[in-house]
Design a protein around this motif. Structure first.
Motif, PDB file in Angstrom:
ATOM      1  N   GLY A  75     -11.027 121.318 -20.989  1.00 33.82           N
ATOM      2  CA  GLY A  75      -9.618 121.428 -20.636  1.00 33.82           C
ATOM      3  C   GLY A  75      -8.770 122.259 -21.573  1.00 33.82           C
ATOM      4  O   GLY A  75      -7.658 122.652 -21.208  1.00 33.82           O
ATOM      5  N   ARG A  76      -9.275 122.577 -22.766  1.00 35.05           N
ATOM      6  CA  ARG A  76      -8.486 123.327 -23.735  1.00 35.05           C
ATOM      7  C   ARG A  76      -9.406 123.843 -24.836  1.00 35.05           C
ATOM      8  O   ARG A  76     -10.582 123.498 -24.896  1.00 35.05           O
ATOM      9  CB  ARG A  76      -7.379 122.471 -24.333  1.00 35.05           C
ATOM     10  CG  ARG A  76      -7.867 121.208 -25.024  1.00 35.05           C
ATOM     11  CD  ARG A  76      -6.725 120.282 -25.425  1.00 35.05           C
ATOM     12  NE  ARG A  76      -5.879 120.853 -26.455  1.00 35.05           N
ATOM     13  CZ  ARG A  76      -4.592 121.153 -26.285  1.00 35.05           C
ATOM     14  NH1 ARG A  76      -4.014 120.955 -25.103  1.00 35.05           N
ATOM     15  NH2 ARG A  76      -3.873 121.655 -27.259  1.00 35.05           N
ATOM     16  N   ILE A  77      -8.849 124.672 -25.705  1.00 36.80           N
ATOM     17  CA  ILE A  77      -9.535 125.104 -26.934  1.00 36.80           C
ATOM     18  C   ILE A  77      -8.514 124.991 -28.055  1.00 36.80           C
ATOM     19  O   ILE A  77      -7.488 125.686 -28.040  1.00 36.80           O
ATOM     20  CB  ILE A  77     -10.065 126.547 -26.845  1.00 36.80           C
ATOM     21  CG1 ILE A  77     -11.047 126.712 -25.682  1.00 36.80           C
ATOM     22  CG2 ILE A  77     -10.740 126.964 -28.163  1.00 36.80           C
ATOM     23  CD1 ILE A  77     -11.455 128.161 -25.422  1.00 36.80           C
ATOM     24  N   ASP A  78      -8.770 124.103 -28.993  1.00 32.40           N
ATOM     25  CA  ASP A  78      -7.823 123.890 -30.087  1.00 32.40           C
ATOM     26  C   ASP A  78      -8.112 124.769 -31.295  1.00 32.40           C
ATOM     27  O   ASP A  78      -7.187 125.225 -31.972  1.00 32.40           O
ATOM     28  CB  ASP A  78      -7.858 122.421 -30.533  1.00 32.40           C
ATOM     29  CG  ASP A  78      -7.428 121.484 -29.430  1.00 32.40           C
ATOM     30  OD1 ASP A  78      -6.307 121.663 -28.914  1.00 32.40           O
ATOM     31  OD2 ASP A  78      -8.211 120.594 -29.059  1.00 32.40           O
ATOM     32  N   VAL A  79      -9.394 124.964 -31.577  1.00 31.80           N
ATOM     33  CA  VAL A  79      -9.798 125.704 -32.774  1.00 31.80           C
ATOM     34  C   VAL A  79     -10.914 126.670 -32.414  1.00 31.80           C
ATOM     35  O   VAL A  79     -11.880 126.298 -31.747  1.00 31.80           O
ATOM     36  CB  VAL A  79     -10.299 124.750 -33.886  1.00 31.80           C
ATOM     37  CG1 VAL A  79     -10.725 125.549 -35.122  1.00 31.80           C
ATOM     38  CG2 VAL A  79      -9.246 123.719 -34.243  1.00 31.80           C
ATOM     39  N   LEU A  80     -10.776 127.912 -32.841  1.00 32.63           N
ATOM     40  CA  LEU A  80     -11.849 128.895 -32.750  1.00 32.63           C
ATOM     41  C   LEU A  80     -12.344 129.173 -34.159  1.00 32.63           C
ATOM     42  O   LEU A  80     -11.540 129.518 -35.043  1.00 32.63           O
ATOM     43  CB  LEU A  80     -11.347 130.193 -32.108  1.00 32.63           C
ATOM     44  CG  LEU A  80     -12.252 131.422 -32.266  1.00 32.63           C
ATOM     45  CD1 LEU A  80     -13.607 131.195 -31.612  1.00 32.63           C
ATOM     46  CD2 LEU A  80     -11.571 132.670 -31.712  1.00 32.63           C
ATOM     47  N   ILE A  81     -13.645 129.024 -34.378  1.00 34.63           N
ATOM     48  CA  ILE A  81     -14.231 129.377 -35.672  1.00 34.63           C
ATOM     49  C   ILE A  81     -15.170 130.554 -35.453  1.00 34.63           C
ATOM     50  O   ILE A  81     -16.262 130.414 -34.908  1.00 34.63           O
ATOM     51  CB  ILE A  81     -14.967 128.187 -36.318  1.00 34.63           C
ATOM     52  CG1 ILE A  81     -13.991 127.018 -36.534  1.00 34.63           C
ATOM     53  CG2 ILE A  81     -15.597 128.618 -37.647  1.00 34.63           C
ATOM     54  CD1 ILE A  81     -14.605 125.794 -37.195  1.00 34.63           C
ATOM     55  N   ASN A  82     -14.714 131.741 -35.869  1.00 36.04           N
ATOM     56  CA  ASN A  82     -15.505 132.957 -35.776  1.00 36.04           C
ATOM     57  C   ASN A  82     -16.485 132.974 -36.943  1.00 36.04           C
ATOM     58  O   ASN A  82     -16.151 133.377 -38.062  1.00 36.04           O
ATOM     59  CB  ASN A  82     -14.589 134.189 -35.844  1.00 36.04           C
ATOM     60  CG  ASN A  82     -13.813 134.422 -34.574  1.00 36.04           C
ATOM     61  OD1 ASN A  82     -14.375 134.431 -33.491  1.00 36.04           O
ATOM     62  ND2 ASN A  82     -12.497 134.619 -34.705  1.00 36.04           N
ATOM     63  N   ASN A  83     -17.706 132.520 -36.670  1.00 36.67           N
ATOM     64  CA  ASN A  83     -18.696 132.377 -37.726  1.00 36.67           C
ATOM     65  C   ASN A  83     -19.850 133.372 -37.598  1.00 36.67           C
ATOM     66  O   ASN A  83     -20.458 133.743 -38.601  1.00 36.67           O
ATOM     67  CB  ASN A  83     -19.254 130.946 -37.700  1.00 36.67           C
ATOM     68  CG  ASN A  83     -20.512 130.798 -38.505  1.00 36.67           C
ATOM     69  OD1 ASN A  83     -20.489 130.787 -39.734  1.00 36.67           O
ATOM     70  ND2 ASN A  83     -21.648 130.679 -37.822  1.00 36.67           N
ATOM     71  N   ALA A  84     -20.164 133.830 -36.397  1.00 37.16           N
ATOM     72  CA  ALA A  84     -21.329 134.696 -36.188  1.00 37.16           C
ATOM     73  C   ALA A  84     -21.206 135.977 -37.010  1.00 37.16           C
ATOM     74  O   ALA A  84     -20.129 136.576 -37.101  1.00 37.16           O
ATOM     75  CB  ALA A  84     -21.474 135.041 -34.711  1.00 37.16           C
ATOM     76  N   GLY A  85     -22.310 136.380 -37.604  1.00 38.86           N
ATOM     77  CA  GLY A  85     -22.303 137.609 -38.388  1.00 38.86           C
ATOM     78  C   GLY A  85     -23.693 137.950 -38.872  1.00 38.86           C
ATOM     79  O   GLY A  85     -24.635 137.161 -38.743  1.00 38.86           O
ATOM     80  N   ASN A  86     -23.837 139.142 -39.437  1.00 38.89           N
ATOM     81  CA  ASN A  86     -25.098 139.546 -40.023  1.00 38.89           C
ATOM     82  C   ASN A  86     -24.826 140.445 -41.217  1.00 38.89           C
ATOM     83  O   ASN A  86     -23.667 140.684 -41.576  1.00 38.89           O
ATOM     84  CB  ASN A  86     -26.016 140.222 -38.983  1.00 38.89           C
ATOM     85  CG  ASN A  86     -25.366 141.417 -38.313  1.00 38.89           C
ATOM     86  OD1 ASN A  86     -24.378 141.966 -38.786  1.00 38.89           O
ATOM     87  ND2 ASN A  86     -25.919 141.832 -37.185  1.00 38.89           N
TER      88      ASN A  86
END
Length: 281
Positions: A75-86
């Motif tokens: 129903g919602r998105i409260d927090v986005l954690i951009n963690n993917a990387g190389n």
């Protein structure tokens, strides 16, 4: 208070730790990765508060589909954690233009894609928090990290500007600058090691690759503690715009800040009087 937390790069390393700690704390989690079945397996199978979704962060279309799936489920998105990387390691001249572009594509345009997909949801809610995992390398450039540092410095500049863009809609931002943590960044699945291609660099490249590989598994930082600290940050009413994580990172960023101030002062006499004469009067 339970939140819906969207995590990229959840299949291994810090991303897995963040998801596990978030679930243990009672949050609802969208765990994304290029192989969602492997993500779910790593996390212990299906769970009521867990949605696993395929997401290659270099694809805006997959990011939009993942955001839609998150909203349909929770129903919602409260927090986005951009963690993917190389990590594309190597001295600048030995990092091919193709590898440099791939580094920027994943570490900069990747989080941009996911954030672009999630922000319409957060704006509609008039609430949200965008967290991007940068690095000590986003503040301090060192040898053998030209591509990685370029990508992380860019993340920092983008996030600082984004903070101003979205603050009016009650969307917070945090840049996370970890030092050396015992994650899986230095394993072969996450790191591309250079081949010695230029004689002047060959001896240094061979020695530096060996030194970096020897660090893997010996880093001082505990990623589980970092994951818990991040949950504390996203639970704060006024989270920090920048979170420096790890004693080594705090020391490194402090030294860089002093260095920058010294460089500014050294520039003052020559650089401070470059205006038109009518503005210097």
């Amino acid at each position: 208070m339970s939140k819906v937390i969207f995590v990229t790069g959840a299949g291994r390393g810090l991303g897995t730790d963040i998801v596990r700690e978030a679930l243990a704390a009672g949050h609802q989690v969208v765990a994304t990765g290029r192989r969602p079945e492997e993500v779910e397996k790593t996390l212990g199978g299906p769970q009521d508060n867990l949605l696993t979704v395929r997401l290659d962060v270099t694809s805006l279309e997959e990011a939009q589909a993942a955001a839609q799936a998150a909203v349909e489920r929770f129903g919602r998105i409260d927090v986005l954690i951009n963690n993917a990387g190389n990590f594309f390691a190597g001295y600048f001249e030995e990092v091919s233009p193709e590898h440099m572009r791939q580094q920027i594509e994943t570490n900069l345009f990747g989080p941009m894609n996911v954030t672009r997909a999630v922000l319409p949801v957060m704006r509609a809610q008039r609430d949200g928090h965008v967290v991007s995992i940068s690095s000590l390398a986003g503040q301090v450039g060192t040898e053998f990290t030209a591509a990685y540092a370029a990508s992380k410095f860019a993340v920092e500049g983008w996030m600082e500007a984004l903070h101003q863009d979205i603050a009016p809609y009650n969307i917070r931002t945090t840049i996370v600058e970890p030092g050396y943590f015992r994650t899986e960044l230095l394993v072969d699945a996450s790191t591309t090691w250079p081949e010695p291609t230029i004689a002047d660099y060959a001896e240094r490249t061979t020695a530096t690759v060996a030194a970096w590989k020897s660090i893997n598994g010996q880093q001082p930082g505990d990623p589980v503690k970092l994951a818990r600290a991040l949950l504390t940050v996203v639970g704060q009413e006024q989270p920090p715009v920048r979170f420096v994580a790890g004693a080594d990172a705090i020391e490194g960023v402090t030294a860089k800040a002093r260095e920058l101030l010294a460089q500014v002062e050294a520039s003052r006499a020559l650089g401070g009087n470059l205006g038109h004469d009518d503005t210097n009067a």
